[in-house]
Design a protein around this motif. Sequence first.
Motif, PDB file in Angstrom:
ATOM      1  N   ALA A  81      29.425  36.461  41.144  1.00 12.40           N
ATOM      2  CA  ALA A  81      28.916  37.482  42.330  1.00 12.40           C
ATOM      3  C   ALA A  81      30.032  37.715  43.410  1.00 12.40           C
ATOM      4  CB  ALA A  81      27.561  36.897  42.835  1.00 12.40           C
ATOM      5  N   LYS A  82      30.455  36.725  43.839  1.00 13.60           N
ATOM      6  CA  LYS A  82      31.625  36.651  44.783  1.00 13.60           C
ATOM      7  C   LYS A  82      32.894  37.493  44.382  1.00 13.60           C
ATOM      8  CE  LYS A  82      34.569  33.372  46.801  1.00 13.60           C
ATOM      9  NZ  LYS A  82      34.909  31.819  46.994  1.00 13.60           N
ATOM     10  N   LEU A  83      33.294  37.627  43.162  1.00 10.43           N
ATOM     11  CA  LEU A  83      34.311  38.199  42.620  1.00 10.43           C
ATOM     12  C   LEU A  83      33.983  39.798  42.917  1.00 10.43           C
ATOM     13  CD1 LEU A  83      37.191  39.071  41.585  1.00 10.43           C
ATOM     14  CD2 LEU A  83      36.207  37.845  39.354  1.00 10.43           C
ATOM     15  N   LEU A  84      32.616  40.187  42.253  1.00 10.20           N
ATOM     16  CA  LEU A  84      32.246  41.494  42.387  1.00 10.20           C
ATOM     17  C   LEU A  84      32.089  41.958  43.588  1.00 10.20           C
ATOM     18  CD1 LEU A  84      29.618  41.174  39.356  1.00 10.20           C
ATOM     19  CD2 LEU A  84      31.455  43.094  39.198  1.00 10.20           C
ATOM     20  N   GLN A  85      31.533  41.229  44.522  1.00  8.16           N
ATOM     21  CA  GLN A  85      31.313  41.555  45.880  1.00  8.16           C
ATOM     22  C   GLN A  85      32.825  42.120  46.407  1.00  8.16           C
ATOM     23  OE1 GLN A  85      29.172  38.533  47.362  1.00  8.16           O
ATOM     24  NE2 GLN A  85      27.491  39.083  46.581  1.00  8.16           N
ATOM     25  N   TRP A  86      33.709  41.447  45.967  1.00  6.32           N
ATOM     26  CA  TRP A  86      35.108  41.573  46.668  1.00  6.32           C
ATOM     27  C   TRP A  86      35.742  43.000  45.756  1.00  6.32           C
ATOM     28  CZ3 TRP A  86      40.038  42.488  44.823  1.00  6.32           C
ATOM     29  CH2 TRP A  86      41.102  42.169  45.950  1.00  6.32           C
ATOM     30  N   LEU A  87      35.653  43.075  44.612  1.00  2.00           N
ATOM     31  CA  LEU A  87      36.242  44.281  43.992  1.00  2.00           C
ATOM     32  C   LEU A  87      35.429  45.260  44.448  1.00  2.00           C
ATOM     33  CD1 LEU A  87      36.823  43.315  40.190  1.00  2.00           C
ATOM     34  CD2 LEU A  87      38.479  43.894  42.010  1.00  2.00           C
ATOM     35  N   VAL A  88      34.231  45.590  44.437  1.00  2.00           N
ATOM     36  CA  VAL A  88      33.574  46.731  44.595  1.00  2.00           C
ATOM     37  C   VAL A  88      33.582  47.527  46.053  1.00  2.00           C
ATOM     38  CG1 VAL A  88      31.430  46.058  45.927  1.00  2.00           C
ATOM     39  CG2 VAL A  88      31.311  47.865  44.200  1.00  2.00           C
ATOM     40  N   ASN A  89      34.583  46.789  46.947  1.00  3.34           N
ATOM     41  CA  ASN A  89      35.281  47.415  48.109  1.00  3.34           C
ATOM     42  C   ASN A  89      35.972  48.164  47.901  1.00  3.34           C
ATOM     43  OD1 ASN A  89      33.544  46.153  50.089  1.00  3.34           O
ATOM     44  ND2 ASN A  89      34.698  44.011  49.798  1.00  3.34           N
ATOM     45  N   TYR A  90      37.010  48.165  46.586  1.00  3.68           N
ATOM     46  CA  TYR A  90      38.013  48.842  46.325  1.00  3.68           C
ATOM     47  C   TYR A  90      37.666  50.187  45.295  1.00  3.68           C
ATOM     48  CZ  TYR A  90      40.448  45.115  48.818  1.00  3.68           C
ATOM     49  OH  TYR A  90      40.753  44.132  49.595  1.00  3.68           O
ATOM     50  N   ALA A  91      36.761  49.770  44.307  1.00  2.92           N
ATOM     51  CA  ALA A  91      36.618  50.532  43.114  1.00  2.92           C
ATOM     52  C   ALA A  91      35.544  50.331  42.650  1.00  2.92           C
ATOM     53  CB  ALA A  91      37.888  50.574  42.227  1.00  2.92           C
ATOM     54  N   PRO A  92      34.772  51.358  41.560  1.00  5.45           N
ATOM     55  CA  PRO A  92      33.386  50.874  40.982  1.00  5.45           C
ATOM     56  C   PRO A  92      34.064  49.923  40.142  1.00  5.45           C
ATOM     57  CG  PRO A  92      34.045  53.433  40.862  1.00  5.45           C
ATOM     58  CD  PRO A  92      35.237  52.680  41.574  1.00  5.45           C
ATOM     59  N   PHE A 135      35.503  43.878  35.877  1.00  3.69           N
ATOM     60  CA  PHE A 135      36.600  44.898  36.063  1.00  3.69           C
ATOM     61  C   PHE A 135      36.288  45.879  37.129  1.00  3.69           C
ATOM     62  CE2 PHE A 135      33.633  46.496  32.933  1.00  3.69           C
ATOM     63  CZ  PHE A 135      33.314  47.824  33.265  1.00  3.69           C
ATOM     64  N   ALA A 136      37.475  46.387  37.638  1.00  2.00           N
ATOM     65  CA  ALA A 136      37.353  47.615  38.812  1.00  2.00           C
ATOM     66  C   ALA A 136      38.358  48.630  37.852  1.00  2.00           C
ATOM     67  CB  ALA A 136      37.859  47.221  39.631  1.00  2.00           C
ATOM     68  N   THR A 137      37.550  49.934  38.361  1.00  2.00           N
ATOM     69  CA  THR A 137      38.228  51.179  37.369  1.00  2.00           C
ATOM     70  C   THR A 137      38.959  51.882  38.399  1.00  2.00           C
ATOM     71  OG1 THR A 137      36.031  51.148  36.155  1.00  2.00           O
ATOM     72  CG2 THR A 137      37.320  53.321  36.145  1.00  2.00           C
ATOM     73  N   THR A 163      49.143  52.196  39.986  1.00  2.00           N
ATOM     74  CA  THR A 163      49.700  51.780  41.205  1.00  2.00           C
ATOM     75  C   THR A 163      48.796  51.305  41.993  1.00  2.00           C
ATOM     76  OG1 THR A 163      51.848  53.310  40.980  1.00  2.00           O
ATOM     77  CG2 THR A 163      51.532  52.098  43.158  1.00  2.00           C
ATOM     78  N   LEU A 164      47.792  51.877  42.091  1.00  2.00           N
ATOM     79  CA  LEU A 164      46.523  51.717  43.082  1.00  2.00           C
ATOM     80  C   LEU A 164      45.876  50.182  42.618  1.00  2.00           C
ATOM     81  CD1 LEU A 164      45.084  52.552  45.610  1.00  2.00           C
ATOM     82  CD2 LEU A 164      43.484  53.974  44.467  1.00  2.00           C
ATOM     83  N   ALA A 165      45.859  50.291  41.190  1.00  2.00           N
ATOM     84  CA  ALA A 165      45.215  49.118  40.549  1.00  2.00           C
ATOM     85  C   ALA A 165      46.095  47.885  41.086  1.00  2.00           C
ATOM     86  CB  ALA A 165      45.108  49.291  38.946  1.00  2.00           C
ATOM     87  N   GLU A 166      47.571  48.043  40.892  1.00  2.00           N
ATOM     88  CA  GLU A 166      48.260  46.768  40.989  1.00  2.00           C
ATOM     89  C   GLU A 166      48.337  46.472  42.470  1.00  2.00           C
ATOM     90  OE1 GLU A 166      49.505  44.772  39.421  1.00  2.00           O
ATOM     91  OE2 GLU A 166      49.995  45.294  37.322  1.00  2.00           O
ATOM     92  N   GLN A 167      48.284  47.572  43.482  1.00  2.00           N
ATOM     93  CA  GLN A 167      48.036  47.179  44.730  1.00  2.00           C
ATOM     94  C   GLN A 167      46.786  46.193  45.200  1.00  2.00           C
ATOM     95  OE1 GLN A 167      48.131  51.068  46.579  1.00  2.00           O
ATOM     96  NE2 GLN A 167      50.395  51.130  46.569  1.00  2.00           N
ATOM     97  N   VAL A 168      45.529  46.643  44.679  1.00  2.00           N
ATOM     98  CA  VAL A 168      44.507  45.948  44.675  1.00  2.00           C
ATOM     99  C   VAL A 168      44.717  44.438  44.245  1.00  2.00           C
ATOM    100  CG1 VAL A 168      41.963  45.680  44.511  1.00  2.00           C
ATOM    101  CG2 VAL A 168      42.820  47.940  45.091  1.00  2.00           C
ATOM    102  N   ARG A 169      45.404  44.455  42.983  1.00  2.00           N
ATOM    103  CA  ARG A 169      45.626  43.162  42.333  1.00  2.00           C
ATOM    104  C   ARG A 169      46.268  42.329  43.321  1.00  2.00           C
ATOM    105  NH1 ARG A 169      49.590  41.525  37.905  1.00  2.00           N
ATOM    106  NH2 ARG A 169      48.655  39.553  37.484  1.00  2.00           N
ATOM    107  N   ALA A 170      47.301  42.745  43.988  1.00  2.00           N
ATOM    108  CA  ALA A 170      48.429  41.983  44.762  1.00  2.00           C
ATOM    109  C   ALA A 170      47.324  41.527  46.009  1.00  2.00           C
ATOM    110  CB  ALA A 170      49.402  42.853  45.239  1.00  2.00           C
ATOM    111  N   LYS A 171      46.311  41.917  46.273  1.00  2.00           N
ATOM    112  CA  LYS A 171      45.424  41.523  47.522  1.00  2.00           C
ATOM    113  C   LYS A 171      44.430  40.210  47.110  1.00  2.00           C
ATOM    114  CE  LYS A 171      45.651  45.837  49.620  1.00  2.00           C
ATOM    115  NZ  LYS A 171      44.765  47.200  50.089  1.00  2.00           N
TER     116      LYS A 171
END
Length: 289
Positions: free
Chosen positions: A226-237, A248-250, A255-263
């Motif tokens: 739940a915690k991971l999904l709540q974090w990811l959904v701020n950036y993408a579906p 997963f986030a879509t 580049t955008l996906a890698e930028q989110v991964r870096a955070k």
Amino acid sequence: MDSQLNTQTSHDWWPSPAKLNLFLHILGRYENGYHQLQSLFQMLDYGDKLAFDITEDSAICMATPLAGVDDDDNLIIKAARLLAKHTQCKKGVSITLDKCLPMGGGIGGGSSNAATTLVALNHLWKTGLNEDELAELGLVLGADVPIFVRGRTAFAGGVGEEITPAPQKELYFLVANPNVHVSTAEVFTAPELPRNTPAIAWEDYKFEKTRNDCQQLVENRYPEVAKLLQWLVNYAPSRMTGTGACVFATFSDYTLAEQVRAKMPEAWQSFVAKGVNRSPLLDKLEQQK
């Protein structure tokens, strides 16, 4: 995506790609206890790799045993033995596994390993089975194995065996593992699991109009998911894949996906991969011919 190819380059590697369930609907339950499902299996261009050293004796073994997994319980060994028995092949093999997908993550690691073993050894042992025969054999090992044998992004129904190729726009996915192990059996036997979602036609699939019927249950029982999904959904579906635990986030942009991964907090393992309509395993097989 070639960063994972920096290990022992002397081997002739066969890809064992990951998959995502872009959605998972549970329509009902059959009398035998199995669930009637609908799902969209998205192939990725990222996964484990396997190498096969063929021998003239009939011994089938792992050169790289999996920690905590007996050879007799390893789907790779089971797949090789099944093919040998089915085709009465007398040759053997020593199998090397370069593992990077998490076990029990819902992204198909074990099933994909089994499928790659069937496809590669059918070619290397010259046992001559066609794709349909290999897929049928794969079903003995697990419901997801035929998907990987056929190697195409596909819509699945029934218990997962009714497969229709369903090409999708090739997007990028940030896949993350919350480092918990979710038992598929526990999810499917849970009384609170929804089992009455209406069927859809695969042509009508839209991410935002579908869901994963297992997700809420898993979030309730595994707070880290739940915690991971709540974090990811701020950036993408975002969504959980299969019965979890990976999510997963879509993204339409690598580049955008890698930028989110870096955070992303370091506690979560993650990778970025491209969704492909044709598995790299099929490309490898084609190159061998």
